[in-house]
Design a protein around this motif. Structure first.
Motif, PDB file in Angstrom:
ATOM      1  N   ARG A  79       7.223 -46.263  32.179  1.00 35.30           N
ATOM      2  CA  ARG A  79       7.230 -45.458  33.408  1.00 35.30           C
ATOM      3  C   ARG A  79       7.907 -44.103  33.240  1.00 35.30           C
ATOM      4  O   ARG A  79       7.641 -43.183  34.000  1.00 35.30           O
ATOM      5  CB  ARG A  79       7.905 -46.241  34.539  1.00 35.30           C
ATOM      6  N   ASP A  80       8.786 -43.975  32.268  1.00 35.63           N
ATOM      7  CA  ASP A  80       9.463 -42.694  32.063  1.00 35.63           C
ATOM      8  C   ASP A  80       8.781 -41.841  31.004  1.00 35.63           C
ATOM      9  O   ASP A  80       9.342 -40.841  30.557  1.00 35.63           O
ATOM     10  CB  ASP A  80      10.925 -42.939  31.663  1.00 35.63           C
ATOM     11  N   HIS A  81       7.591 -42.253  30.588  1.00 37.55           N
ATOM     12  CA  HIS A  81       6.871 -41.534  29.541  1.00 37.55           C
ATOM     13  C   HIS A  81       5.407 -41.404  29.958  1.00 37.55           C
ATOM     14  O   HIS A  81       5.005 -41.906  30.998  1.00 37.55           O
ATOM     15  CB  HIS A  81       7.003 -42.277  28.209  1.00 37.55           C
ATOM     16  N   ILE A  82       4.629 -40.735  29.151  1.00 33.55           N
ATOM     17  CA  ILE A  82       3.215 -40.536  29.486  1.00 33.55           C
ATOM     18  C   ILE A  82       2.358 -41.404  28.580  1.00 33.55           C
ATOM     19  O   ILE A  82       2.424 -41.302  27.354  1.00 33.55           O
ATOM     20  CB  ILE A  82       2.798 -39.064  29.308  1.00 33.55           C
ATOM     21  N   VAL A  83       1.547 -42.247  29.188  1.00 35.85           N
ATOM     22  CA  VAL A  83       0.564 -43.026  28.441  1.00 35.85           C
ATOM     23  C   VAL A  83      -0.726 -42.212  28.418  1.00 35.85           C
ATOM     24  O   VAL A  83      -1.337 -41.964  29.455  1.00 35.85           O
ATOM     25  CB  VAL A  83       0.327 -44.400  29.103  1.00 35.85           C
ATOM     26  N   PHE A  84      -1.132 -41.781  27.236  1.00 33.54           N
ATOM     27  CA  PHE A  84      -2.317 -40.946  27.117  1.00 33.54           C
ATOM     28  C   PHE A  84      -3.595 -41.764  27.010  1.00 33.54           C
ATOM     29  O   PHE A  84      -4.650 -41.355  27.471  1.00 33.54           O
ATOM     30  CB  PHE A  84      -2.201 -40.043  25.880  1.00 33.54           C
ATOM     31  N   SER A  85      -3.488 -42.923  26.366  1.00 33.12           N
ATOM     32  CA  SER A  85      -4.712 -43.678  26.113  1.00 33.12           C
ATOM     33  C   SER A  85      -4.386 -45.144  25.915  1.00 33.12           C
ATOM     34  O   SER A  85      -3.328 -45.497  25.396  1.00 33.12           O
ATOM     35  CB  SER A  85      -5.406 -43.136  24.857  1.00 33.12           C
ATOM     36  N   ALA A  86      -5.308 -46.011  26.340  1.00 32.32           N
ATOM     37  CA  ALA A  86      -5.204 -47.451  26.086  1.00 32.32           C
ATOM     38  C   ALA A  86      -6.601 -47.945  25.750  1.00 32.32           C
ATOM     39  O   ALA A  86      -7.490 -47.941  26.595  1.00 32.32           O
ATOM     40  CB  ALA A  86      -4.650 -48.182  27.298  1.00 32.32           C
ATOM     41  N   ILE A  87      -6.789 -48.332  24.517  1.00 29.68           N
ATOM     42  CA  ILE A  87      -8.110 -48.748  24.035  1.00 29.68           C
ATOM     43  C   ILE A  87      -8.044 -50.196  23.593  1.00 29.68           C
ATOM     44  O   ILE A  87      -7.066 -50.629  22.974  1.00 29.68           O
ATOM     45  CB  ILE A  87      -8.555 -47.854  22.865  1.00 29.68           C
ATOM     46  N   THR A  88      -9.072 -50.969  23.901  1.00 28.29           N
ATOM     47  CA  THR A  88      -9.137 -52.356  23.454  1.00 28.29           C
ATOM     48  C   THR A  88     -10.357 -52.558  22.577  1.00 28.29           C
ATOM     49  O   THR A  88     -11.409 -51.962  22.796  1.00 28.29           O
ATOM     50  CB  THR A  88      -9.209 -53.331  24.644  1.00 28.29           C
ATOM     51  N   THR A  89     -10.186 -53.406  21.561  1.00 34.94           N
ATOM     52  CA  THR A  89     -11.304 -53.863  20.744  1.00 34.94           C
ATOM     53  C   THR A  89     -11.407 -55.363  20.960  1.00 34.94           C
ATOM     54  O   THR A  89     -10.857 -55.890  21.923  1.00 34.94           O
ATOM     55  CB  THR A  89     -11.072 -53.529  19.263  1.00 34.94           C
ATOM     56  N   GLN A  90     -12.076 -56.065  20.061  1.00 35.51           N
ATOM     57  CA  GLN A  90     -12.301 -57.490  20.286  1.00 35.51           C
ATOM     58  C   GLN A  90     -11.000 -58.283  20.378  1.00 35.51           C
ATOM     59  O   GLN A  90     -10.859 -59.165  21.210  1.00 35.51           O
ATOM     60  CB  GLN A  90     -13.172 -58.065  19.164  1.00 35.51           C
ATOM     61  N   HIS A  91     -10.035 -57.965  19.519  1.00 38.61           N
ATOM     62  CA  HIS A  91      -8.779 -58.717  19.526  1.00 38.61           C
ATOM     63  C   HIS A  91      -7.548 -57.814  19.532  1.00 38.61           C
ATOM     64  O   HIS A  91      -6.434 -58.306  19.349  1.00 38.61           O
ATOM     65  CB  HIS A  91      -8.698 -59.644  18.300  1.00 38.61           C
ATOM     66  N   HIS A  92      -7.740 -56.522  19.724  1.00 38.99           N
ATOM     67  CA  HIS A  92      -6.612 -55.619  19.591  1.00 38.99           C
ATOM     68  C   HIS A  92      -6.580 -54.596  20.724  1.00 38.99           C
ATOM     69  O   HIS A  92      -7.582 -54.333  21.373  1.00 38.99           O
ATOM     70  CB  HIS A  92      -6.660 -54.878  18.241  1.00 38.99           C
ATOM     71  N   GLY A  93      -5.414 -54.055  20.923  1.00 37.80           N
ATOM     72  CA  GLY A  93      -5.250 -52.946  21.845  1.00 37.80           C
ATOM     73  C   GLY A  93      -4.454 -51.858  21.157  1.00 37.80           C
ATOM     74  O   GLY A  93      -3.574 -52.143  20.334  1.00 37.80           O
ATOM     75  N   ILE A  94      -4.772 -50.602  21.447  1.00 39.62           N
ATOM     76  CA  ILE A  94      -4.054 -49.475  20.857  1.00 39.62           C
ATOM     77  C   ILE A  94      -3.685 -48.520  21.985  1.00 39.62           C
ATOM     78  O   ILE A  94      -4.552 -48.082  22.747  1.00 39.62           O
ATOM     79  CB  ILE A  94      -4.903 -48.755  19.801  1.00 39.62           C
ATOM     80  N   VAL A  95      -2.408 -48.239  22.085  1.00 40.61           N
ATOM     81  CA  VAL A  95      -1.908 -47.403  23.170  1.00 40.61           C
ATOM     82  C   VAL A  95      -1.192 -46.200  22.569  1.00 40.61           C
ATOM     83  O   VAL A  95      -0.393 -46.344  21.639  1.00 40.61           O
ATOM     84  CB  VAL A  95      -0.934 -48.202  24.068  1.00 40.61           C
ATOM     85  N   LEU A  96      -1.498 -45.014  23.089  1.00 39.38           N
ATOM     86  CA  LEU A  96      -0.830 -43.791  22.648  1.00 39.38           C
ATOM     87  C   LEU A  96       0.098 -43.324  23.761  1.00 39.38           C
ATOM     88  O   LEU A  96      -0.327 -43.091  24.889  1.00 39.38           O
ATOM     89  CB  LEU A  96      -1.853 -42.700  22.326  1.00 39.38           C
ATOM     90  N   VAL A  97       1.381 -43.217  23.421  1.00 41.54           N
ATOM     91  CA  VAL A  97       2.402 -42.860  24.412  1.00 41.54           C
ATOM     92  C   VAL A  97       3.105 -41.587  23.968  1.00 41.54           C
ATOM     93  O   VAL A  97       3.450 -41.425  22.792  1.00 41.54           O
ATOM     94  CB  VAL A  97       3.446 -43.997  24.555  1.00 41.54           C
ATOM     95  N   HIS A  98       3.316 -40.686  24.919  1.00 42.40           N
ATOM     96  CA  HIS A  98       4.073 -39.467  24.655  1.00 42.40           C
ATOM     97  C   HIS A  98       5.510 -39.675  25.126  1.00 42.40           C
ATOM     98  O   HIS A  98       5.751 -40.070  26.263  1.00 42.40           O
ATOM     99  CB  HIS A  98       3.439 -38.296  25.407  1.00 42.40           C
ATOM    100  N   THR A  99       6.464 -39.463  24.235  1.00 41.71           N
ATOM    101  CA  THR A  99       7.873 -39.663  24.573  1.00 41.71           C
ATOM    102  C   THR A  99       8.609 -38.332  24.490  1.00 41.71           C
ATOM    103  O   THR A  99       8.655 -37.706  23.431  1.00 41.71           O
ATOM    104  CB  THR A  99       8.528 -40.677  23.615  1.00 41.71           C
ATOM    105  N   ALA A 100       9.182 -37.918  25.601  1.00 38.84           N
ATOM    106  CA  ALA A 100       9.899 -36.641  25.614  1.00 38.84           C
ATOM    107  C   ALA A 100      11.244 -36.754  24.921  1.00 38.84           C
ATOM    108  O   ALA A 100      11.706 -35.826  24.270  1.00 38.84           O
ATOM    109  CB  ALA A 100      10.099 -36.176  27.050  1.00 38.84           C
ATOM    110  N   LEU A 101      11.875 -37.921  25.061  1.00 35.84           N
ATOM    111  CA  LEU A 101      13.196 -38.143  24.482  1.00 35.84           C
ATOM    112  C   LEU A 101      13.137 -39.345  23.545  1.00 35.84           C
ATOM    113  O   LEU A 101      12.282 -40.218  23.697  1.00 35.84           O
ATOM    114  CB  LEU A 101      14.223 -38.401  25.593  1.00 35.84           C
ATOM    115  N   PRO A 102      14.052 -39.416  22.579  1.00 39.44           N
ATOM    116  CA  PRO A 102      14.083 -40.589  21.695  1.00 39.44           C
ATOM    117  C   PRO A 102      14.284 -41.867  22.505  1.00 39.44           C
ATOM    118  O   PRO A 102      15.003 -41.878  23.504  1.00 39.44           O
ATOM    119  CB  PRO A 102      15.287 -40.312  20.781  1.00 39.44           C
ATOM    120  N   LEU A 103      13.643 -42.930  22.070  1.00 37.88           N
ATOM    121  CA  LEU A 103      13.790 -44.218  22.742  1.00 37.88           C
ATOM    122  C   LEU A 103      15.050 -44.906  22.226  1.00 37.88           C
ATOM    123  O   LEU A 103      15.140 -45.249  21.047  1.00 37.88           O
ATOM    124  CB  LEU A 103      12.561 -45.098  22.475  1.00 37.88           C
ATOM    125  N   GLU A 104      16.005 -45.109  23.109  1.00 35.84           N
ATOM    126  CA  GLU A 104      17.233 -45.791  22.730  1.00 35.84           C
ATOM    127  C   GLU A 104      16.980 -47.290  22.600  1.00 35.84           C
ATOM    128  O   GLU A 104      16.030 -47.835  23.151  1.00 35.84           O
ATOM    129  CB  GLU A 104      18.325 -45.535  23.778  1.00 35.84           C
TER     130      GLU A 104
END
Length: 483
Positions: free
Chosen positions: A173-198
């Motif tokens: 919720r504090d970052h930007i999700v640019f994309s969420a793609i699913t294949t037969q058994h997998h999902g790939i999500v691209l997230v933009h993070t403005a700050l390092p994830l603690e």
């Protein structure tokens, strides 16, 4: 930015503020909404919020001079299909983007342009798509890093891309999700993070992911400053996801948590199989579980290599025990079941469960084995006593007793320490000694009488068991010598 002469679009309505635009959108249908962030009366963010409440359908593209992270995140979270910085978009590039949206207006619920770029990158296209992917993202956000989330998803957790995207927006919720793609058994999500994830934030994200996808494991990439290695990153994460077998829930972890591989002690296979042959199940289980716990704790072995070793152990254990079952199908079914479970196992608990199932399955059979084996051994000894004068074989005995040949062989050897042929020879030579001592039969006649058709072979067996030849034995008996 775009002159009317350049455009092939029909501008259906122009509004000076968000409130005015909402009124028009409720009365008429439009293919696309182009909205500024800064407007009087109702700005672009407030417009998006109200637009979403009213469940209006046309895709919205935001235009702004702001590259502030919070504005971008808010716009995407409220359903904007795109966010374009005025300074980075030329009239021509904006026109092409608008035309792309209109060509795909029958797909209003998908962020078509970006999704197509991601798919091209995953399909292995060379630099142009990667370049387009980077340009697309960097025109919306700047000066920060990205993370890839790779999901290994069973069918029960798999959902549509829209649902996956919405879930990820809530979790990140504090970052930007640019994309969420699913294949037969997998999902790939691209997230933009403005700050390092603690660490604390990462832990909360992983726990929320596990709640949303209880049967899934996933790996979050290290921070990427460029999308040029997008596809390579996905392949790397695919391999990293296998390390979930060493973990307890949550089965989501970051790429940095995977330790470098290092030499580890090999599995003590010979000792293990020796314990199995002796039916020391407690010792065999302890040996296997100890090796598994040490391997899991250090994550020292590449997961695929560990699974191959465990497959070999399962297979050989069952092969060793299978002969002790008159109906070997029970062990065959157990073998197939466990090997299939191992192939799909993705957590520490599942691997432990497979090992326990192996020993529990064998343990349930052992009480019946002892009784069956005792009966089988008595029957085969009776068969030898009745038929030793004939040229019998183990196959003949198994057929007569309606037992599996391999099962019978193992029963006799395991319970007596001697093979079928050793027992048969012992009975025959005992009878040969009696005949040599008490009758005038020739050695050849005795050989035929006790089931040997080859007198030379009879002589060799007799000497091996009695320590002398048949004639010397007879002469010694006649002299009264002790043998």
């Amino acid at each position: 930015m775009i002159s009317r002469e350049q455009s092939s679009f029909v501008i259906g309505f122009e509004a000076s503020n968000g409130q005015e635009a909402l009124g028009a959108l409720e009365k008429e249908t439009f293919d696309l909404v182009l909205c500024d962030v800064v407007m009087p009366v109702m700005d672009g963010i407030a417009f998006l919020r109200e637009y979403r409440k009213r469940n209006l359908k046309a895709p919205v593209i935001m235009l702004s001079n702001f590259d502030e992270y919070d504005k971008v995140r808010q716009a995407f979270k409220l359903g904007a299909r795109d966010y374009i910085l005025k300074d980075s978009a030329t009239g021509g590039s904006l026109l092409r983007l608008l035309e792309e949206y209109c060509r795909n207006r029958e797909m209003p619920d998908e962020t078509y342009n970006f999704q197509s770029l991601v798919r091209e990158a995953l399909d292995g296209y060379s630099s142009p798509p990667f370049s387009a992917l980077s340009q697309y993202v960097q025109s919306r956000v700047s000066g920060s890093s990205f993370r890839l989330l790779y999901l290994d998803m069973p069918q029960k957790d798999l959902s549509g891309e829209k649902d996956l995207f919405n879930t990820m927006c809530e979790i990140f919720r504090d970052h930007i999700v640019f994309s969420a793609i699913t294949t037969q058994h997998h999902g790939i999500v691209l997230v933009h993070t403005a700050l390092p994830l603690e660490r604390k934030e990462l832990q909360a994200i992983f726990e929320n992911l596990q709640k949303s996808f209880p049967h899934t494991c996933g790996v979050l990439s290290r921070a990427l400053t460029s999308l040029s290695d997008f596809r390579a990153g996905c392949e790397r994460l695919n391999q990293a996801a296998a390390y979930a077998i060493y973990r307890s829930p949550p089965l989501f972890f970051s790429e940095e948590e995977i330790p470098p591989s290092h030499p580890c002690e090999p599995f003590p296979k010979e000792r293990f199989l020796s314990l199995v042959k002796e039916q020391d199940l407690a010792g065999a289980r302890e040996t296997l579980m100890s090796f598994w716990e040490q391997t899991a704790a250090g994550q020292a072995m590449e997961p695929a290599a560990f699974k191959r070793q465990l497959e070999d152990v399962l297979f050989q254990t069952i092969q060793e025990l299978k002969p002790f079952f008159q109906e070997s199908m029970a062990m065959t079914r157990l073998q197939i079941k466990l090997l299939k479970e191992l192939d799909y196992a993705y957590s520490r608990e599942q691997i432990t469960g497979i090992v326990e199932s192996l020993f529990e399955g064998v343990r349930r059979q052992l009480p019946f084995l002892s009784q069956k084996q005792g009966t089988a051994v008595r029957d085969v000894m009776r068969y030898i006593a009745d038929h030793y004068r004939e040229p019998v074989t183990l196959q003949d005995a198994a057929a007569a007793l309606h037992l599996n040949y391999t099962y019978l062989s193992s029963c006799v050897t395991q319970n007596t320490g001697k093979s079928f042929i050793e027992h048969l020879n012992a009975v025959r030579i005992k009878e040969a000694k009696r005949l040599l001592k008490e009758t005038e039969m020739t050695v050849g006649e005795i050989s035929d009488a006790i089931g040997y058709r080859d007198q030379g072979y009879f002589g060799k067996v007799f000497k091996r068991l009695a320590g002398t030849t048949p004639l010397h034995y007879r002469n010694a008996c006649q002299r009264g010598d002790e043998l």
